[in-house]
Design a protein around this motif. Structure first.
Motif, PDB file in Angstrom:
ATOM      1  N   GLN A  20       0.831  -1.205   0.000  1.00 46.65           N
ATOM      2  CA  GLN A  20       0.000   0.000   0.000  1.00 46.65           C
ATOM      3  C   GLN A  20       0.870   1.262   0.000  1.00 46.65           C
ATOM      4  O   GLN A  20       0.656   2.178  -0.789  1.00 46.65           O
ATOM      5  N   THR A  21       1.862   1.278   0.904  1.00 49.84           N
ATOM      6  CA  THR A  21       2.763   2.434   0.992  1.00 49.84           C
ATOM      7  C   THR A  21       3.463   2.661  -0.339  1.00 49.84           C
ATOM      8  O   THR A  21       3.599   3.807  -0.796  1.00 49.84           O
ATOM      9  N   ARG A  22       3.920   1.549  -0.933  1.00 51.17           N
ATOM     10  CA  ARG A  22       4.663   1.678  -2.186  1.00 51.17           C
ATOM     11  C   ARG A  22       3.792   2.251  -3.293  1.00 51.17           C
ATOM     12  O   ARG A  22       4.242   3.091  -4.080  1.00 51.17           O
ATOM     13  N   ALA A  25       3.271   5.965  -2.612  1.00 55.17           N
ATOM     14  CA  ALA A  25       4.492   6.721  -2.895  1.00 55.17           C
ATOM     15  C   ALA A  25       4.692   6.885  -4.396  1.00 55.17           C
ATOM     16  O   ALA A  25       5.031   7.977  -4.881  1.00 55.17           O
ATOM     17  N   ALA A  26       4.459   5.792  -5.132  1.00 55.46           N
ATOM     18  CA  ALA A  26       4.643   5.844  -6.581  1.00 55.46           C
ATOM     19  C   ALA A  26       3.645   6.806  -7.214  1.00 55.46           C
ATOM     20  O   ALA A  26       4.004   7.621  -8.081  1.00 55.46           O
ATOM     21  N   ALA A  27       2.393   6.744  -6.742  1.00 61.36           N
ATOM     22  CA  ALA A  27       1.366   7.636  -7.280  1.00 61.36           C
ATOM     23  C   ALA A  27       1.724   9.089  -7.012  1.00 61.36           C
ATOM     24  O   ALA A  27       1.616   9.951  -7.893  1.00 61.36           O
ATOM     25  N   LEU A  28       2.186   9.358  -5.791  1.00 61.98           N
ATOM     26  CA  LEU A  28       2.576  10.723  -5.429  1.00 61.98           C
ATOM     27  C   LEU A  28       3.720  11.204  -6.319  1.00 61.98           C
ATOM     28  O   LEU A  28       3.721  12.349  -6.793  1.00 61.98           O
ATOM     29  N   LEU A  61      10.124   7.751  -7.078  1.00 62.79           N
ATOM     30  CA  LEU A  61       9.536   6.651  -7.829  1.00 62.79           C
ATOM     31  C   LEU A  61      10.409   5.403  -7.705  1.00 62.79           C
ATOM     32  O   LEU A  61       9.911   4.283  -7.482  1.00 62.79           O
ATOM     33  N   ALA A  62      11.710   5.598  -7.838  1.00 61.19           N
ATOM     34  CA  ALA A  62      12.640   4.479  -7.744  1.00 61.19           C
ATOM     35  C   ALA A  62      12.553   3.830  -6.368  1.00 61.19           C
ATOM     36  O   ALA A  62      12.564   2.599  -6.229  1.00 61.19           O
ATOM     37  N   GLY A  63      12.451   4.673  -5.353  1.00 61.96           N
ATOM     38  CA  GLY A  63      12.368   4.152  -3.982  1.00 61.96           C
ATOM     39  C   GLY A  63      11.115   3.309  -3.772  1.00 61.96           C
ATOM     40  O   GLY A  63      11.140   2.283  -3.090  1.00 61.96           O
ATOM     41  N   ALA A  64      10.018   3.762  -4.412  1.00 66.77           N
ATOM     42  CA  ALA A  64       8.758   3.036  -4.264  1.00 66.77           C
ATOM     43  C   ALA A  64       8.785   1.720  -5.030  1.00 66.77           C
ATOM     44  O   ALA A  64       8.299   0.686  -4.565  1.00 66.77           O
ATOM     45  N   ALA A  65       9.387   1.748  -6.228  1.00 65.90           N
ATOM     46  CA  ALA A  65       9.397   0.559  -7.082  1.00 65.90           C
ATOM     47  C   ALA A  65      10.388  -0.480  -6.594  1.00 65.90           C
ATOM     48  O   ALA A  65      10.114  -1.678  -6.634  1.00 65.90           O
TER      49      ALA A  65
END
Lengths: 147, 246
Positions: A20-22, A25-28, A61-65
Protein backbone atom coordinates in the motif's frame (compact mmCIF):
# COMPACT_ATOMS: atom_id res chain seq x y z
CA UNK A 1 17.67 -3.79 -16.57
CA UNK A 2 14.46 -4.87 -14.89
CA UNK A 3 15.90 -8.30 -14.28
CA UNK A 4 18.94 -6.81 -12.62
CA UNK A 5 16.76 -4.73 -10.33
CA UNK A 6 14.44 -7.63 -9.47
CA UNK A 7 16.31 -8.62 -6.29
CA UNK A 8 15.88 -5.08 -4.95
CA UNK A 9 12.15 -5.23 -5.56
CA UNK A 10 12.00 -8.58 -3.80
CA UNK A 11 13.45 -7.13 -0.61
CA UNK A 12 10.32 -5.16 0.17
CA UNK A 13 9.72 -7.12 3.36
CA UNK A 14 13.17 -6.30 4.77
CA UNK A 15 12.57 -2.55 4.56
CA UNK A 16 9.13 -2.75 6.12
CA UNK A 17 7.27 -1.09 3.25
CA UNK A 18 3.81 -2.48 2.63
CA UNK A 19 2.44 -2.75 -0.89
CA UNK A 20 0.00 0.00 0.00
CA UNK A 21 2.76 2.43 0.99
CA UNK A 22 4.66 1.68 -2.19
CA UNK A 23 1.64 2.31 -4.38
CA UNK A 24 0.86 5.59 -2.63
CA UNK A 25 4.49 6.72 -2.89
CA UNK A 26 4.64 5.84 -6.58
CA UNK A 27 1.37 7.64 -7.28
CA UNK A 28 2.58 10.72 -5.43
CA UNK A 29 5.86 10.69 -7.35
CA UNK A 30 4.05 10.50 -10.68
CA UNK A 31 1.58 13.23 -9.67
CA UNK A 32 4.49 15.38 -8.57
CA UNK A 33 6.26 15.01 -11.91
CA UNK A 34 3.09 15.73 -13.84
CA UNK A 35 2.65 18.85 -11.74
CA UNK A 36 6.20 19.98 -12.56
CA UNK A 37 5.58 19.37 -16.26
CA UNK A 38 2.39 21.39 -16.08
CA UNK A 39 4.18 24.28 -14.36
CA UNK A 40 6.78 24.32 -17.13
CA UNK A 41 4.07 24.10 -19.78
CA UNK A 42 2.31 27.15 -18.34
CA UNK A 43 5.56 29.14 -18.07
CA UNK A 44 5.33 29.24 -14.28
CA UNK A 45 8.61 27.38 -13.85
CA UNK A 46 11.73 27.71 -15.95
CA UNK A 47 13.33 24.51 -17.25
CA UNK A 48 16.66 25.25 -15.63
CA UNK A 49 15.06 25.26 -12.18
CA UNK A 50 12.95 22.18 -12.86
CA UNK A 51 15.69 19.59 -13.37
CA UNK A 52 16.38 19.18 -9.68
CA UNK A 53 12.70 18.59 -8.96
CA UNK A 54 12.47 15.97 -11.68
CA UNK A 55 15.41 14.14 -10.21
CA UNK A 56 13.68 14.24 -6.83
CA UNK A 57 10.49 12.83 -8.37
CA UNK A 58 12.38 10.05 -10.13
CA UNK A 59 14.22 9.15 -6.92
CA UNK A 60 10.90 8.92 -5.13
CA UNK A 61 9.54 6.65 -7.83
CA UNK A 62 12.64 4.48 -7.74
CA UNK A 63 12.37 4.15 -3.98
CA UNK A 64 8.76 3.04 -4.26
CA UNK A 65 9.40 0.56 -7.08
CA UNK A 66 12.58 -0.95 -5.71
CA UNK A 67 12.64 -0.77 -1.91
CA UNK A 68 15.84 -2.81 -2.01
CA UNK A 69 17.60 0.33 -3.23
CA UNK A 70 16.69 2.00 0.06
CA UNK A 71 18.12 -0.92 1.98
CA UNK A 72 21.30 -0.68 -0.06
CA UNK A 73 21.63 3.03 0.66
CA UNK A 74 20.97 2.49 4.35
CA UNK A 75 23.65 -0.18 4.47
CA UNK A 76 26.14 2.10 2.75
CA UNK A 77 25.33 4.82 5.29
CA UNK A 78 25.73 2.33 8.10
CA UNK A 79 22.17 2.92 9.28
CA UNK A 80 20.20 -0.08 10.47
CA UNK A 81 16.77 1.48 10.07
CA UNK A 82 15.95 2.29 6.45
CA UNK A 83 13.39 4.89 7.53
CA UNK A 84 16.09 6.87 9.27
CA UNK A 85 18.21 6.71 6.13
CA UNK A 86 15.27 7.87 4.03
CA UNK A 87 14.52 10.83 6.28
CA UNK A 88 18.17 11.86 6.48
CA UNK A 89 18.51 11.83 2.71
CA UNK A 90 15.35 13.84 2.18
CA UNK A 91 16.37 16.33 4.87
CA UNK A 92 19.80 16.85 3.36
CA UNK A 93 18.32 17.20 -0.10
CA UNK A 94 15.91 19.90 1.09
CA UNK A 95 18.68 21.69 2.93
CA UNK A 96 20.78 21.72 -0.21
CA UNK A 97 17.86 23.00 -2.25
CA UNK A 98 17.14 25.80 0.22
CA UNK A 99 20.76 26.88 0.10
CA UNK A 100 20.70 26.74 -3.67
CA UNK A 101 17.72 29.08 -3.67
CA UNK A 102 19.47 31.51 -1.33
CA UNK A 103 22.39 31.62 -3.76
CA UNK A 104 20.08 32.24 -6.71
CA UNK A 105 18.22 34.91 -4.69
CA UNK A 106 21.45 36.70 -3.79
CA UNK A 107 22.53 36.77 -7.41
CA UNK A 108 19.19 38.14 -8.50
CA UNK A 109 19.15 40.73 -5.70
CA UNK A 110 22.54 41.98 -6.91
CA UNK A 111 21.24 42.12 -10.48
CA UNK A 112 18.13 44.02 -9.43
CA UNK A 113 20.22 46.53 -7.47
CA UNK A 114 22.50 47.15 -10.43
CA UNK A 115 19.50 47.55 -12.71
CA UNK A 116 17.98 50.13 -10.33
CA UNK A 117 21.30 51.98 -10.15
CA UNK A 118 21.68 52.07 -13.92
CA UNK A 119 18.15 53.44 -14.19
CA UNK A 120 18.85 56.10 -11.54
CA UNK A 121 22.03 57.22 -13.29
CA UNK A 122 20.20 57.29 -16.61
CA UNK A 123 17.56 59.57 -15.06
CA UNK A 124 20.20 61.96 -13.76
CA UNK A 125 21.85 62.08 -17.20
CA UNK A 126 18.48 62.66 -18.82
CA UNK A 127 17.85 65.55 -16.44
CA UNK A 128 21.28 67.02 -17.20
CA UNK A 129 20.71 66.75 -20.96
CA UNK A 130 17.25 68.29 -20.70
CA UNK A 131 18.47 71.20 -18.60
CA UNK A 132 21.38 71.76 -20.99
CA UNK A 133 19.00 71.81 -23.94
CA UNK A 134 16.54 74.12 -22.20
CA UNK A 135 19.36 76.50 -21.39
CA UNK A 136 20.51 76.47 -25.02
CA UNK A 137 17.13 77.14 -26.61
CA UNK A 138 16.43 79.72 -23.92
CA UNK A 139 12.80 78.96 -23.24
CA UNK A 140 11.45 79.39 -26.78
CA UNK A 141 11.56 75.68 -27.51
CA UNK A 142 10.21 74.74 -24.08
CA UNK A 143 7.27 72.81 -25.50
CA UNK A 144 9.26 70.70 -27.93
CA UNK A 145 11.91 69.82 -25.35
CA UNK A 146 9.58 67.91 -23.08
CA UNK A 147 8.96 64.41 -24.22
CA UNK B 1 40.00 68.75 -11.54
CA UNK B 2 36.28 68.02 -11.18
CA UNK B 3 34.58 67.16 -7.91
CA UNK B 4 31.22 65.54 -7.28
CA UNK B 5 29.47 65.77 -3.94
CA UNK B 6 26.65 63.26 -3.66
CA UNK B 7 23.98 63.07 -1.01
CA UNK B 8 22.15 59.77 -0.43
CA UNK B 9 18.62 60.61 0.70
CA UNK B 10 15.69 58.51 1.74
CA UNK B 11 12.56 60.44 2.73
CA UNK B 12 14.54 63.56 3.61
CA UNK B 13 12.32 66.24 2.07
CA UNK B 14 12.52 68.24 5.31
CA UNK B 15 16.28 68.66 5.28
CA UNK B 16 17.55 68.09 1.75
CA UNK B 17 17.18 71.76 0.73
CA UNK B 18 19.29 72.99 3.62
CA UNK B 19 22.00 70.40 2.96
CA UNK B 20 22.20 71.36 -0.72
CA UNK B 21 22.46 75.04 0.21
CA UNK B 22 25.17 74.23 2.74
CA UNK B 23 27.22 72.30 0.16
CA UNK B 24 26.85 75.14 -2.36
CA UNK B 25 28.13 77.66 0.17
CA UNK B 26 31.18 75.74 1.28
CA UNK B 27 32.00 73.78 -1.89
CA UNK B 28 31.03 76.13 -4.73
CA UNK B 29 33.31 74.36 -7.22
CA UNK B 30 31.68 70.94 -6.78
CA UNK B 31 28.81 69.44 -8.75
CA UNK B 32 26.01 68.09 -6.56
CA UNK B 33 24.06 64.89 -7.08
CA UNK B 34 21.26 63.74 -4.81
CA UNK B 35 20.73 59.97 -4.84
CA UNK B 36 17.11 59.43 -3.90
CA UNK B 37 16.84 55.90 -2.53
CA UNK B 38 13.24 55.31 -3.56
CA UNK B 39 11.71 57.94 -1.29
CA UNK B 40 7.96 57.97 -0.81
CA UNK B 41 7.98 61.73 -0.17
CA UNK B 42 8.98 64.63 -2.41
CA UNK B 43 12.76 64.36 -1.92
CA UNK B 44 13.40 64.12 -5.68
CA UNK B 45 11.15 67.09 -6.50
CA UNK B 46 12.66 69.24 -3.74
CA UNK B 47 16.19 68.50 -4.89
CA UNK B 48 15.35 69.14 -8.55
CA UNK B 49 13.69 72.40 -7.60
CA UNK B 50 16.87 73.34 -5.74
CA UNK B 51 18.62 72.99 -9.10
CA UNK B 52 20.75 69.90 -8.59
CA UNK B 53 20.83 66.62 -10.50
CA UNK B 54 18.93 63.74 -8.94
CA UNK B 55 19.51 60.02 -9.47
CA UNK B 56 16.28 58.41 -8.36
CA UNK B 57 16.33 54.70 -7.59
CA UNK B 58 13.01 53.15 -8.62
CA UNK B 59 12.63 51.48 -5.23
CA UNK B 60 14.35 51.55 -1.86
CA UNK B 61 17.59 49.57 -2.04
CA UNK B 62 19.35 50.55 1.16
CA UNK B 63 22.14 53.00 1.96
CA UNK B 64 24.88 50.83 0.47
CA UNK B 65 23.22 50.67 -2.94
CA UNK B 66 22.52 54.42 -2.85
CA UNK B 67 26.15 55.21 -2.07
CA UNK B 68 27.32 52.84 -4.78
CA UNK B 69 25.08 54.68 -7.24
CA UNK B 70 26.94 57.87 -6.36
CA UNK B 71 30.35 56.27 -6.83
CA UNK B 72 29.25 54.73 -10.12
CA UNK B 73 27.97 58.08 -11.38
CA UNK B 74 31.18 59.85 -10.38
CA UNK B 75 33.26 57.18 -12.12
CA UNK B 76 31.24 57.16 -15.34
CA UNK B 77 31.05 60.97 -15.60
CA UNK B 78 34.81 61.22 -15.20
CA UNK B 79 35.03 63.08 -11.91
CA UNK B 80 38.47 63.18 -10.30
CA UNK B 81 37.21 63.33 -6.73
CA UNK B 82 33.98 62.69 -4.94
CA UNK B 83 32.58 63.09 -1.44
CA UNK B 84 29.34 62.18 0.22
CA UNK B 85 27.46 63.32 3.28
CA UNK B 86 24.15 62.46 4.95
CA UNK B 87 20.99 64.28 3.93
CA UNK B 88 19.66 64.71 7.48
CA UNK B 89 21.76 67.76 8.29
CA UNK B 90 24.21 66.05 10.64
CA UNK B 91 27.18 66.65 8.40
CA UNK B 92 28.34 70.26 7.90
CA UNK B 93 29.64 70.86 4.36
CA UNK B 94 32.50 72.91 5.76
CA UNK B 95 33.81 69.70 7.31
CA UNK B 96 33.42 67.82 4.03
CA UNK B 97 35.69 70.43 2.47
CA UNK B 98 38.34 69.39 4.99
CA UNK B 99 38.13 65.77 3.78
CA UNK B 100 38.30 66.75 0.12
CA UNK B 101 41.51 68.68 0.73
CA UNK B 102 43.15 65.44 1.89
CA UNK B 103 42.33 63.51 -1.29
CA UNK B 104 43.03 66.45 -3.58
CA UNK B 105 46.50 66.81 -2.13
CA UNK B 106 46.93 63.05 -2.59
CA UNK B 107 47.58 62.28 1.05
CA UNK B 108 44.99 59.51 0.96
CA UNK B 109 42.71 57.60 -1.43
CA UNK B 110 39.77 57.46 0.95
CA UNK B 111 39.14 59.87 3.82
CA UNK B 112 36.62 59.26 6.60
CA UNK B 113 35.19 62.06 8.71
CA UNK B 114 35.40 60.91 12.32
CA UNK B 115 33.12 62.16 15.08
CA UNK B 116 35.20 60.55 17.78
CA UNK B 117 38.73 61.62 16.97
CA UNK B 118 40.05 64.70 18.77
CA UNK B 119 38.06 67.80 17.79
CA UNK B 120 39.74 70.18 15.36
CA UNK B 121 39.62 73.95 15.27
CA UNK B 122 36.82 75.12 12.94
CA UNK B 123 37.97 76.43 9.58
CA UNK B 124 38.04 80.22 9.56
CA UNK B 125 34.59 81.62 8.92
CA UNK B 126 33.08 78.15 8.73
CA UNK B 127 31.95 77.45 12.26
CA UNK B 128 29.10 74.92 11.85
CA UNK B 129 25.95 76.08 13.56
CA UNK B 130 24.01 73.67 15.75
CA UNK B 131 24.44 71.37 18.69
CA UNK B 132 27.41 69.02 18.68
CA UNK B 133 26.72 65.37 18.11
CA UNK B 134 26.57 63.21 21.23
CA UNK B 135 26.28 59.42 21.02
CA UNK B 136 23.84 57.49 23.21
CA UNK B 137 25.24 54.78 25.51
CA UNK B 138 23.86 51.87 23.50
CA UNK B 139 25.39 53.31 20.39
CA UNK B 140 28.70 53.82 22.15
CA UNK B 141 28.93 50.10 22.95
CA UNK B 142 28.41 49.19 19.32
CA UNK B 143 30.90 51.78 18.21
CA UNK B 144 33.57 50.40 20.50
CA UNK B 145 32.96 46.80 19.44
CA UNK B 146 33.30 47.70 15.77
CA UNK B 147 36.28 49.91 16.45
CA UNK B 148 38.06 47.05 18.18
CA UNK B 149 37.21 44.37 15.62
CA UNK B 150 37.93 46.50 12.60
CA UNK B 151 41.24 47.62 14.04
CA UNK B 152 42.13 43.95 14.56
CA UNK B 153 41.02 43.01 11.06
CA UNK B 154 42.75 45.86 9.22
CA UNK B 155 45.68 46.52 11.56
CA UNK B 156 44.83 50.18 11.22
CA UNK B 157 43.19 52.30 13.89
CA UNK B 158 39.70 53.57 13.14
CA UNK B 159 37.63 55.58 15.60
CA UNK B 160 34.45 56.15 13.58
CA UNK B 161 33.66 53.04 11.57
CA UNK B 162 30.11 53.93 10.56
CA UNK B 163 30.66 57.52 9.48
CA UNK B 164 28.74 58.46 6.35
CA UNK B 165 30.92 61.46 5.56
CA UNK B 166 33.69 60.48 3.17
CA UNK B 167 35.84 61.75 0.35
CA UNK B 168 37.53 59.62 -2.30
CA UNK B 169 39.54 59.62 -5.51
CA UNK B 170 39.12 57.56 -8.68
CA UNK B 171 40.86 54.46 -7.37
CA UNK B 172 38.18 54.22 -4.68
CA UNK B 173 35.38 54.97 -7.16
CA UNK B 174 36.53 52.05 -9.30
CA UNK B 175 36.73 49.69 -6.35
CA UNK B 176 33.43 50.70 -4.74
CA UNK B 177 31.39 50.80 -7.93
CA UNK B 178 32.22 47.13 -8.46
CA UNK B 179 32.35 45.82 -4.90
CA UNK B 180 30.16 47.37 -2.28
CA UNK B 181 28.17 45.34 0.17
CA UNK B 182 24.57 46.49 0.14
CA UNK B 183 24.00 45.29 3.69
CA UNK B 184 26.93 46.65 5.57
CA UNK B 185 28.29 49.42 3.47
CA UNK B 186 30.27 51.51 5.93
CA UNK B 187 32.25 48.87 7.74
CA UNK B 188 32.89 46.40 4.97
CA UNK B 189 33.98 49.12 2.58
CA UNK B 190 36.70 50.23 5.02
CA UNK B 191 37.94 46.69 5.35
CA UNK B 192 37.83 46.26 1.58
CA UNK B 193 39.74 49.47 0.87
CA UNK B 194 42.49 48.64 3.34
CA UNK B 195 42.84 45.11 2.00
CA UNK B 196 43.12 46.37 -1.55
CA UNK B 197 46.07 48.46 -0.47
CA UNK B 198 44.38 51.86 -0.65
CA UNK B 199 45.43 54.61 1.72
CA UNK B 200 42.55 55.14 4.12
CA UNK B 201 42.75 58.04 6.53
CA UNK B 202 40.52 59.42 9.25
CA UNK B 203 40.10 63.13 9.71
CA UNK B 204 38.44 64.48 12.86
CA UNK B 205 35.29 66.45 12.06
CA UNK B 206 32.42 68.05 13.90
CA UNK B 207 29.01 66.57 13.38
CA UNK B 208 25.73 68.01 14.59
CA UNK B 209 22.68 66.62 16.32
CA UNK B 210 20.13 65.61 13.72
CA UNK B 211 17.62 68.33 13.00
CA UNK B 212 14.62 66.09 12.40
CA UNK B 213 13.64 62.43 12.64
CA UNK B 214 15.19 59.86 14.94
CA UNK B 215 17.80 57.15 14.64
CA UNK B 216 16.50 53.78 13.52
CA UNK B 217 18.46 52.01 16.24
CA UNK B 218 16.60 50.42 19.15
CA UNK B 219 18.56 48.23 21.62
CA UNK B 220 17.39 45.02 19.94
CA UNK B 221 18.23 46.33 16.51
CA UNK B 222 21.60 47.49 17.79
CA UNK B 223 22.37 43.99 18.99
CA UNK B 224 21.39 42.52 15.64
CA UNK B 225 23.37 45.25 13.87
CA UNK B 226 26.47 44.39 15.89
CA UNK B 227 26.06 40.67 15.29
CA UNK B 228 25.66 41.21 11.56
CA UNK B 229 28.67 43.48 11.53
CA UNK B 230 30.83 40.90 13.23
CA UNK B 231 29.83 38.23 10.72
CA UNK B 232 30.54 40.59 7.84
CA UNK B 233 34.00 41.46 9.14
CA UNK B 234 34.82 37.82 9.84
CA UNK B 235 33.74 36.71 6.38
CA UNK B 236 35.58 39.67 4.88
CA UNK B 237 38.84 38.31 6.24
CA UNK B 238 38.52 35.28 3.99
CA UNK B 239 37.35 36.99 0.83
CA UNK B 240 39.70 36.79 -2.14
CA UNK B 241 41.59 39.90 -3.13
CA UNK B 242 40.27 41.76 -6.13
CA UNK B 243 42.45 42.92 -8.97
CA UNK B 244 44.30 46.17 -8.30
CA UNK B 245 41.84 49.03 -8.60
CA UNK B 246 43.89 51.14 -10.98
Amino acid sequence: MTAALAPFAAQADHVSLTAQTRIIAAALAILFMVWILDLIRRDRLQERYSVVWFVAGLAMLAGAAFPGLLKLVADVMGVRDTNVALFSIVLLLLLGLALNFSVIMSRQAAQITRLAQERAIERAREQAAREELEKRVGGEGEGSVRE
Amino acid sequence: MRTLVFIPAWNEEASVDAVIADVRTHLPEADILVVDDGSADSTTERAQAAGVLVATLPFNQGLGAALQTGYLYALRQGYDFCAHLDADGQHPASEVARLLTEVREDRADLVIGSRYAAQPEPLPGAEPEGEDYEATWSRRIGINVFRFILTLATRQRFTDTTSGMRAANRRVMKLFSENYSPDFAEIESLQLAVREGLRVEEVPVRMLERTGGSSFLTPLRSAFFIFKGLVVILVGLFKPRHAEAE
